[in-house]
Design a protein around this motif. Structure first.
Motif, PDB file in Angstrom:
ATOM      1  N   SER A 456       0.659  -1.448   0.028  1.00  0.00           N
ATOM      2  CA  SER A 456       0.198   0.135  -0.036  1.00  0.00           C
ATOM      3  C   SER A 456       0.810   1.527   0.051  1.00  0.00           C
ATOM      4  O   SER A 456       2.181   1.187   0.265  1.00  0.00           O
ATOM      5  CB  SER A 456      -1.055   0.321   1.025  1.00  0.00           C
ATOM      6  N   TYR A 457      -0.346   2.221  -0.790  1.00  0.00           N
ATOM      7  CA  TYR A 457       0.891   3.494  -1.057  1.00  0.00           C
ATOM      8  C   TYR A 457       0.241   4.806  -0.431  1.00  0.00           C
ATOM      9  O   TYR A 457      -1.050   5.328  -1.477  1.00  0.00           O
ATOM     10  CB  TYR A 457       2.107   3.767  -2.018  1.00  0.00           C
ATOM     11  N   ALA A 458       0.407   5.737   0.437  1.00  0.00           N
ATOM     12  CA  ALA A 458       0.402   7.118   0.551  1.00  0.00           C
ATOM     13  C   ALA A 458       1.119   8.163   1.351  1.00  0.00           C
ATOM     14  O   ALA A 458       2.499   7.998   1.587  1.00  0.00           O
ATOM     15  CB  ALA A 458      -0.906   7.026   1.775  1.00  0.00           C
ATOM     16  N   PRO A 459       1.134   9.030   0.720  1.00  0.00           N
ATOM     17  CA  PRO A 459       1.761  10.358   1.113  1.00  0.00           C
ATOM     18  C   PRO A 459       2.277  10.334   2.185  1.00  0.00           C
ATOM     19  O   PRO A 459       1.532  10.327   3.364  1.00  0.00           O
ATOM     20  CB  PRO A 459       1.114  11.531   0.684  1.00  0.00           C
ATOM     21  N   GLY A 460       3.421   9.473   2.471  1.00  0.00           N
ATOM     22  CA  GLY A 460       3.586  10.029   3.852  1.00  0.00           C
ATOM     23  C   GLY A 460       3.985   8.555   4.525  1.00  0.00           C
ATOM     24  O   GLY A 460       4.317   8.083   5.763  1.00  0.00           O
ATOM     25  N   GLU A 461       3.060   7.356   3.946  1.00  0.00           N
ATOM     26  CA  GLU A 461       3.102   5.923   4.646  1.00  0.00           C
ATOM     27  C   GLU A 461       2.939   5.073   3.102  1.00  0.00           C
ATOM     28  O   GLU A 461       2.479   5.030   2.164  1.00  0.00           O
ATOM     29  CB  GLU A 461       1.964   6.225   5.069  1.00  0.00           C
ATOM     30  N   LEU A 462       3.643   4.126   3.526  1.00  0.00           N
ATOM     31  CA  LEU A 462       4.048   3.119   2.770  1.00  0.00           C
ATOM     32  C   LEU A 462       4.226   1.441   3.694  1.00  0.00           C
ATOM     33  O   LEU A 462       4.409   1.837   4.322  1.00  0.00           O
ATOM     34  CB  LEU A 462       5.032   3.544   1.152  1.00  0.00           C
ATOM     35  N   ALA A 463       3.570   0.351   2.945  1.00  0.00           N
ATOM     36  CA  ALA A 463       3.660  -0.578   3.410  1.00  0.00           C
ATOM     37  C   ALA A 463       4.327  -1.123   2.479  1.00  0.00           C
ATOM     38  O   ALA A 463       3.579  -1.026   1.722  1.00  0.00           O
ATOM     39  CB  ALA A 463       1.973  -1.083   4.084  1.00  0.00           C
ATOM     40  N   LEU A 464       5.648  -2.478   2.399  1.00  0.00           N
ATOM     41  CA  LEU A 464       5.972  -3.188   1.765  1.00  0.00           C
ATOM     42  C   LEU A 464       6.468  -4.599   1.471  1.00  0.00           C
ATOM     43  O   LEU A 464       5.910  -4.634   3.445  1.00  0.00           O
ATOM     44  CB  LEU A 464       7.630  -2.448   1.240  1.00  0.00           C
ATOM     45  N   LYS A 465       6.513  -5.725   0.800  1.00  0.00           N
ATOM     46  CA  LYS A 465       7.007  -6.749   1.102  1.00  0.00           C
ATOM     47  C   LYS A 465       8.113  -7.146   0.390  1.00  0.00           C
ATOM     48  O   LYS A 465       8.157  -6.629  -0.880  1.00  0.00           O
ATOM     49  CB  LYS A 465       5.229  -7.756   0.716  1.00  0.00           C
ATOM     50  N   PRO A 466       9.203  -7.827   1.016  1.00  0.00           N
ATOM     51  CA  PRO A 466      10.110  -8.048   0.621  1.00  0.00           C
ATOM     52  C   PRO A 466      10.003  -9.158  -0.023  1.00  0.00           C
ATOM     53  O   PRO A 466       9.771 -10.457   0.256  1.00  0.00           O
ATOM     54  CB  PRO A 466      11.159  -8.427   1.966  1.00  0.00           C
ATOM     55  N   LEU A 467      10.484  -8.756  -1.673  1.00  0.00           N
ATOM     56  CA  LEU A 467      10.230 -10.494  -2.019  1.00  0.00           C
ATOM     57  C   LEU A 467      11.754 -10.554  -2.298  1.00  0.00           C
ATOM     58  O   LEU A 467      12.013 -12.278  -2.632  1.00  0.00           O
ATOM     59  CB  LEU A 467      10.451  -9.986  -3.556  1.00  0.00           C
ATOM     60  N   ARG A 468      12.743  -9.991  -1.631  1.00  0.00           N
ATOM     61  CA  ARG A 468      14.349 -10.964  -1.607  1.00  0.00           C
ATOM     62  C   ARG A 468      14.618 -10.610   0.137  1.00  0.00           C
ATOM     63  O   ARG A 468      14.436  -9.329   0.273  1.00  0.00           O
ATOM     64  CB  ARG A 468      15.533 -10.474  -2.721  1.00  0.00           C
ATOM     65  N   PRO A 469      15.813 -11.328   0.564  1.00  0.00           N
ATOM     66  CA  PRO A 469      16.302 -11.179   2.023  1.00  0.00           C
ATOM     67  C   PRO A 469      17.254  -9.779   2.225  1.00  0.00           C
ATOM     68  O   PRO A 469      17.616  -9.048   0.936  1.00  0.00           O
ATOM     69  CB  PRO A 469      16.918 -11.941   2.449  1.00  0.00           C
ATOM     70  N   LEU A 470      16.299  -8.708   2.737  1.00  0.00           N
ATOM     71  CA  LEU A 470      16.791  -7.817   2.966  1.00  0.00           C
ATOM     72  C   LEU A 470      17.989  -7.422   4.288  1.00  0.00           C
ATOM     73  O   LEU A 470      18.157  -7.894   5.282  1.00  0.00           O
ATOM     74  CB  LEU A 470      15.855  -6.238   2.849  1.00  0.00           C
ATOM     75  N   GLY A 471      18.429  -6.181   4.500  1.00  0.00           N
ATOM     76  CA  GLY A 471      18.887  -6.258   5.593  1.00  0.00           C
ATOM     77  C   GLY A 471      18.233  -5.835   6.974  1.00  0.00           C
ATOM     78  O   GLY A 471      17.238  -4.713   6.492  1.00  0.00           O
ATOM     79  N   PRO A 472      18.628  -5.742   8.278  1.00  0.00           N
ATOM     80  CA  PRO A 472      18.435  -5.737   9.304  1.00  0.00           C
ATOM     81  C   PRO A 472      17.763  -3.910   9.653  1.00  0.00           C
ATOM     82  O   PRO A 472      16.755  -3.873   9.814  1.00  0.00           O
ATOM     83  CB  PRO A 472      19.384  -5.594  10.836  1.00  0.00           C
ATOM     84  N   ASP A 473      18.478  -2.946   8.986  1.00  0.00           N
ATOM     85  CA  ASP A 473      18.153  -1.591   8.875  1.00  0.00           C
ATOM     86  C   ASP A 473      17.664  -1.000   7.867  1.00  0.00           C
ATOM     87  O   ASP A 473      18.033   0.538   7.690  1.00  0.00           O
ATOM     88  CB  ASP A 473      19.205  -0.957   9.401  1.00  0.00           C
ATOM     89  N   PHE A 474      17.062  -1.860   7.330  1.00  0.00           N
ATOM     90  CA  PHE A 474      16.317  -1.280   5.675  1.00  0.00           C
ATOM     91  C   PHE A 474      15.106   0.097   6.148  1.00  0.00           C
ATOM     92  O   PHE A 474      15.420   0.409   5.467  1.00  0.00           O
ATOM     93  CB  PHE A 474      15.858  -2.412   5.323  1.00  0.00           C
ATOM     94  N   VAL A 475      14.520  -0.979   7.213  1.00  0.00           N
ATOM     95  CA  VAL A 475      12.547   0.222   7.498  1.00  0.00           C
ATOM     96  C   VAL A 475      13.986   1.757   7.596  1.00  0.00           C
ATOM     97  O   VAL A 475      13.545   2.125   6.965  1.00  0.00           O
ATOM     98  CB  VAL A 475      12.530  -0.920   8.471  1.00  0.00           C
TER      99      VAL A 475
END
Length: 544
Positions: A456-475
């Motif tokens: 989901s996306y709204a200006p100032g806020e977004l929800a993402l689903k990783p399709l590959r492993p990401l680093g622990p500090d990505f968010v």
């Protein structure tokens, strides 16, 4: 007792009075068969070559005459037979390109009764036994003529064994024998036979010459025929004098003293050229309702859909010739030429080629469809809608320019929006990623494009689903980069629910859709048919 006495049993029925119907009618194609080379229309080059050969005594032992139906192959063979065997009015003449037509050999050959001129139809005499009869007979000298001549029509229909049996005799025939072969399919004649013959390719007779010829025939028959009707017959004849004379014969019987163009079109089921031109202009104007109305009107008048499509293709071909700067078609009226010039100025080359391919496909559809009228309707609608689409070059340019397709649109919105001020939040996820990249976070941008699915996306806020492993500090790193790029705080969270494909995957799917659209273009399909090994490749254009 007289002859009518009942006792003799010889009473005869009353004999009917003779009427005009007792005279056997000869169709025009037979009645006006050429009797001299001067009457053979449209074959000047061949006549010149034959004349020079006869004048110089360089007469081949075998001739092969090839061409489409009705251009004069068999007539030419008979004329050559007359030319070689003519003895002149005084009986002292020799071979000549201008046979007298009055000596016994000339008259006998013209009437088909000369014993030394043998005609054989290879379509009904295909076997080796028929050829063996010829081989046995060539050993004997001509009975009364200078040359014994064999005319074999449709020679390509001889069997392989018959051709093989003929080869040796054909290569070294006796001096008194000449062979004249005629065929409509020279490609089926063995090369070994072709190499032993002097070949003449008879050309299709130009329509203007056919029209002049038909006018002379009509005058000789004391029949009034409109000039436009003569042109319509000449076009329908497709270069064949015999076909044209047959159509003229039918038109005279169909009419009532005067043969009009309308009668000829009705007889042949052809569409009026003005009607076709108006339909083409309506098509190009994109008026669906008017197009279907004109099609239904033509259907009600009994015009065959195939004839209508051939007329449209003829009109489009005329437009293309005008655009290419070709010579004017003398068979076209001034109105037709003006209309073609006007359309040539409006249409580009890409559109002309695409329209031709669509009309050709439509013609194929109406000839095989269970209901030709329904097929014609669908084909014309397809043509109208395709006319609104950009050509393949434009599609390729759009693809190279990085545009994203939207349903129902031929042109698409650019994926790269102009840079926004930091106080203005990106309206969508794509703009968000571009804003991150413009702020110097290219690696972050790669992760967002390739490894993330948007939930989901709204200006100032977004929800993402990783399709590959990401680093622990990505968010945390993404929230920081978003605040630096836009000047405002962002809420970023990771989710497990269903997400859209990554931006990279979406671009790949968009490119595949565009690739499929390009490949479905008739002009591209035609290129691939011509070059089966060709492939469609994308070209990345990078700014310098």
């Amino acid at each position: 007792m007289d002859d009518e006495s009942p006792g003799l049993g010889l009473n005869l029925p009353e004999q009917p009075q003779k009427t005009a119907y007792d005279t056997n009618y000869r169709v025009l194609a037979r009645k006006y068969r050429p009797q001299t080379f001067a009457e053979l229309i449209g074959q000047d080059a061949m006549v010149t070559t034959l004349g020079n050969a006869i004048e110089r005594g360089r007469i081949a032992h075998a001739f092969l005459l090839t061409g489409v139906r009705g251009v004069g192959k068999t007539s030419t063979a008979r004329l050559v037979a007359k030319a070689l065997n003519c003895i002149g009015p005084d009986g002292q003449g020799g071979p000549t390109i201008d046979p007298c037509g009055v000596c016994e050999p000339c008259r006998a050959i013209a009437e088909g009764r000369h014993i030394d001129v043998i005609e054989m139809d290879a379509a009904s005499h295909t076997g080796v036994d028929d050829v063996r009869e010829i081989i046995e007979a060539v050993r004997y000298a001509a009975v009364s003529a200078r040359y014994k001549i064999y005319i074999i029509d449709e020679v390509h229909m001889l069997s392989k064994s018959a051709f093989n049996a003929l080869l040796k005799t054909l290569e070294e025939p006796p001096a008194h024998v000449k062979f004249l072969f005629a065929t409509t399919e020279v490609g089926k004649v063995p090369v070994t036979v072709l190499s032993r013959c002097q070949r003449f390719d008879l050309r299709r007779i130009p329509a203007e010459k056919l029209a002049d010829h038909f006018a002379r025939v009509a005058k000789a028959e004391s029949v009034e025929v409109e000039d436009e009707a003569l042109l319509a017959i000449a076009r329908a004849a497709e270069g064949s004098a015999r076909d044209g004379l047959s159509i003229l014969d039918q038109a005279i019987a169909h009419g009532h003293g005067v043969v009009t163009a309308e009668q000829v079109r009705d007889m042949l089921g052809q569409a009026d050229r003005g009607r076709v031109r108006r339909l083409l202009e309506t098509l190009l104007g994109g008026d669906t309702k008017a197009t279907l109305g004109q099609l239904d009107e033509a259907h009600a008048l009994g015009i065959e859909p195939a004839s209508l499509f051939r007329g449209l293709m003829e009109s489009l071909h005329a437009v293309t010739r005008v655009k290419a700067g070709a010579a004017e078609d003398l068979l076209q009226s001034v109105e037709e030429r003006q209309a073609a010039a006007e359309l040539a100025g409006r249409l580009g080359w890409a559109n002309l080629h695409r329209l031709w391919q669509l009309l050709l496909k439509g013609l194929q559809d109406v000839t095989v469809a269970p209901d030709p009228h329904e097929a014609a309707t669908m084909a014309l609608l397809r043509l109208i809608h395709a006319a609104e689409m950009p050509d393949p070059t434009q599609l390729a340019a759009l693809l190279a320019g990085g545009v994203v397709p939207t349903a129902g649109q031929a042109a698409r919105e650019p994926a790269s929006a102009p840079p926004k001020a930091k106080a203005e939040l990106p309206a969508d996820f794509v703009s968000f990623v571009e804003t991150i990249e413009r702020n110097g976070k290219q690696l972050m941008g790669v992760q967002l494009r390739d490894h993330i699915g948007l939930v989901s996306y709204a200006p100032g806020e977004l929800a993402l689903k990783p399709l590959r492993p990401l680093g622990p500090d990505f968010v945390r790193d993404l929230a920081t980069a978003a605040k630096e790029a836009t000047g405002q705080s962002w809420i970023v969270r990771l989710a497990e629910e269903g997400a859209a494909p990554s931006l990279h995957q979406q671009e790949a799917m968009a490119e595949e859709r565009m690739r499929a659209a390009v490949l479905e273009e008739p002009s591209v399909q035609a290129l691939i048919d011509q070059f089966p090994d060709a492939t469609l490749e994308s070209i990345d254009r990078k700014e310098s």
